[in-house]
Design an enzyme around this catalytic site. Structure first.
Site, mmCIF file in Angstrom:
data_model
loop_
_atom_site.group_PDB
_atom_site.id
_atom_site.type_symbol
_atom_site.label_atom_id
_atom_site.label_comp_id
_atom_site.label_asym_id
_atom_site.label_seq_id
_atom_site.Cartn_x
_atom_site.Cartn_y
_atom_site.Cartn_z
ATOM 1 N N TYR A 32 41.007 30.869 36.609
ATOM 2 C CA TYR A 32 40.705 30.468 37.910
ATOM 3 C C TYR A 32 40.673 28.776 37.948
ATOM 4 O O TYR A 32 40.414 28.379 37.052
ATOM 5 C CB TYR A 32 39.331 31.104 38.481
ATOM 6 C CG TYR A 32 37.998 30.631 37.913
ATOM 7 C CD1 TYR A 32 37.674 30.690 36.747
ATOM 8 C CD2 TYR A 32 37.197 29.946 39.003
ATOM 9 C CE1 TYR A 32 36.249 30.304 36.423
ATOM 10 C CE2 TYR A 32 36.161 29.273 38.517
ATOM 11 C CZ TYR A 32 35.404 29.524 37.418
ATOM 12 O OH TYR A 32 34.422 29.047 36.808
ATOM 13 N N ARG A 51 45.267 21.901 34.039
ATOM 14 C CA ARG A 51 44.199 22.819 33.251
ATOM 15 C C ARG A 51 44.566 24.335 33.454
ATOM 16 O O ARG A 51 44.361 25.170 32.498
ATOM 17 C CB ARG A 51 42.772 22.655 33.918
ATOM 18 C CG ARG A 51 41.820 23.432 33.041
ATOM 19 C CD ARG A 51 40.352 22.952 33.122
ATOM 20 N NE ARG A 51 39.953 23.379 34.434
ATOM 21 C CZ ARG A 51 38.855 22.788 35.166
ATOM 22 N NH1 ARG A 51 38.069 21.996 34.478
ATOM 23 N NH2 ARG A 51 38.672 23.147 36.549
ATOM 24 N N ARG A 100 44.239 51.907 32.519
ATOM 25 C CA ARG A 100 43.387 51.040 31.768
ATOM 26 C C ARG A 100 43.691 51.157 30.172
ATOM 27 O O ARG A 100 43.848 52.148 29.860
ATOM 28 C CB ARG A 100 42.161 51.267 32.122
ATOM 29 C CG ARG A 100 40.731 50.443 31.099
ATOM 30 C CD ARG A 100 39.506 50.860 31.387
ATOM 31 N NE ARG A 100 38.464 50.063 30.461
ATOM 32 C CZ ARG A 100 38.095 50.347 29.450
ATOM 33 N NH1 ARG A 100 38.365 51.512 28.838
ATOM 34 N NH2 ARG A 100 37.144 49.585 28.672
ATOM 35 N N LYS A 150 39.104 28.561 31.278
ATOM 36 C CA LYS A 150 38.626 28.869 32.485
ATOM 37 C C LYS A 150 38.787 30.108 32.949
ATOM 38 O O LYS A 150 39.474 30.252 34.051
ATOM 39 C CB LYS A 150 39.051 27.792 33.597
ATOM 40 C CG LYS A 150 37.888 27.723 34.612
ATOM 41 C CD LYS A 150 38.140 26.427 35.375
ATOM 42 C CE LYS A 150 37.213 26.358 36.872
ATOM 43 N NZ LYS A 150 35.866 26.258 36.546
ATOM 44 N N GLU A 182 26.632 22.708 28.200
ATOM 45 C CA GLU A 182 27.107 22.367 29.569
ATOM 46 C C GLU A 182 26.178 23.194 30.416
ATOM 47 O O GLU A 182 25.138 23.712 30.077
ATOM 48 C CB GLU A 182 28.502 22.479 29.761
ATOM 49 C CG GLU A 182 28.912 23.861 29.818
ATOM 50 C CD GLU A 182 30.482 24.134 29.882
ATOM 51 O OE1 GLU A 182 31.144 23.203 30.480
ATOM 52 O OE2 GLU A 182 30.889 25.187 29.351
HETATM 53 N N1 PDD Z 1 33.008 25.245 37.777
HETATM 54 N N2 PDD Z 1 31.703 23.526 32.903
HETATM 55 C C1 PDD Z 1 31.895 24.916 33.506
HETATM 56 C C2 PDD Z 1 31.169 26.213 32.740
HETATM 57 C C3 PDD Z 1 32.316 25.219 34.664
HETATM 58 O O1 PDD Z 1 32.404 26.362 35.292
HETATM 59 C C4 PDD Z 1 32.896 23.915 35.647
HETATM 60 C C5 PDD Z 1 33.473 24.195 36.840
HETATM 61 C C6 PDD Z 1 32.815 22.879 35.111
HETATM 62 C C7 PDD Z 1 33.323 21.432 35.583
HETATM 63 O O2 PDD Z 1 34.799 21.348 35.698
HETATM 64 P P1 PDD Z 1 35.532 20.754 36.797
HETATM 65 O O3 PDD Z 1 34.956 19.461 37.046
HETATM 66 O O4 PDD Z 1 36.964 20.900 36.623
HETATM 67 O O5 PDD Z 1 35.079 21.576 38.293
HETATM 68 C C8 PDD Z 1 32.012 22.793 33.799
HETATM 69 C C9 PDD Z 1 33.558 25.609 39.039
HETATM 70 C C10 PDD Z 1 33.522 24.457 40.023
HETATM 71 C C11 PDD Z 1 33.195 26.921 39.343
HETATM 72 O O6 PDD Z 1 33.100 27.781 38.738
HETATM 73 O O7 PDD Z 1 32.946 26.927 40.581
#
Ligand code: PDD
Length: 286
Positions: A32, A51, A100, A150, A182
């Site tokens: 996503y 990304r 599945r 992601k 993070e």
């Molecule tokens: N989350 N680290 C994690 C684990 C994240 O899920 C996100 C983003 C970031 C920051 O990435 P970016 O600057 O590209 O948004 C770092 C999004 C916003 C979410 O899950 O809603």
């Protein structure tokens, strides 16, 4: 009612459907992106598109939509739903093979699922939370080893957010081998003197699009940036701390595990970076 996008169609949100056999649903086999919208325009769309492709490549998943079409869909949803400030959520899964199975379906037979929807957040840029700063707690990082992809596998970050709420905080920073990785959905930073310290990129963290922009702006503004591991104890002794993400931009952190940073209010660096980030990214919004 929102208009959403599913596999080529724009539909009212209550008419949008995805199969129960979708691998996103059964296996979290999907990726996503979240792109913010300010003044009706997309912030850093390019970075998110790049990304997205990287995440798909890492999972050997076919990209069913070109970057140009993806931009069109983003813009069309922003237009139809009259979003001035908010986000566009995009998800691509490996699709619904009709049963599945742990093995991936044949990509020639199973179309990936593409879903997009908007989230209306008036006041996102001028957020009161950014003036107050947020409180974080620390929790173990027990996620898998490819956090640079992601994926929609967000159960533990979700649990972390709930642990934070239960502790009266806003979010959690995750710790692995003694070092902060993070936040549950954002990148983490501390400020010591004039130095901005954040973990270097690796498979351990998501390569934040906001992170890349903020570090670039910080360097351009002659601020010192150090990309290295830091411990939660070092963070508690920092002058300032903050997070970055597409949905929060730059957000000051004023308390870690109950320990106030500095005066317990946002310091000098994070609010300044927020200002620069908003100003500069708006200029390039599409
Ligand atoms: N989350 N680290 C994690 C684990 C994240 O899920 C996100 C983003 C970031 C920051 O990435 P970016 O600057 O590209 O948004 C770092 C999004 C916003 C979410 O899950 O809603």
């Amino acid at each position: 009612m929102r208009t959403v996008y599913v596999n080529g169609d724009y539909l009212p949100e209550n008419e949008a459907r995805v199969s129960i056999f979708d691998r996103g649903f059964l296996m979290a086999d999907g990726v996503y992106e979240v792109t913010s919208v300010l003044g009706g325009k997309l912030i850093d769309f390019d970075g998110h598109a790049v990304r997205l492709q990287r995440s798909l490549d890492a999972l050997d998943m076919r990209n069913p939509i070109s970057k140009e079409d993806l931009l069109d869909v983003h813009r069309e949803l922003v237009r139809i739903n009259e979003i001035d400030e908010g986000m566009v959520y995009l998800q691509i899964t490996r699709g619904a093979p009709g049963d599945r199975d742990f093995a991936f379906p044949d990509p020639d037979e199973t179309e990936p699922t593409v879903v997009l929807f908007t989230q209306n957040k008036p006041g996102l840029a001028n957020s009161p939370a950014a003036k107050k700063g947020m409180k974080v707690i620390s929790i173990d990082d027990i996620r898998w080893g490819r956090r640079d992809i992601k994926t929609v596998q967000l159960l533990y970050p979700s649990m972390g957010k709930m642990m934070a709420k239960k502790a009266g905080a806003d979010d959690a920073w995750m710790i692995e081998d003694g070092f902060v990785t993070e936040g549950t959905s954002n990148n983490a930073y501390i400020v010591k003197g004039n130095k901005i310290i954040t973990r270097a990129l690796s498979n351990d963290i998501l390569h934040g699009i906001t992170r890349a922009a903020v570090l670039r702006f910080a360097r351009e503004a002659q601020m010192e940036v150090e990309e290295r591991n830091f411990t939660i104890d070092e963070a508690k002794e920092a002058d300032e701390a903050f997070i970055t993400s597409a949905s929060t931009f730059v957000m000051p952190v004023v308390e870690i595990d109950g320990v106030s940073l500095g005066e317990g209010v946002p310091g000098r660096v994070a609010p300044r970076l927020r200002e620069i980030y908003l100003e500069e990214s708006l200029k390039k919004a599409v």
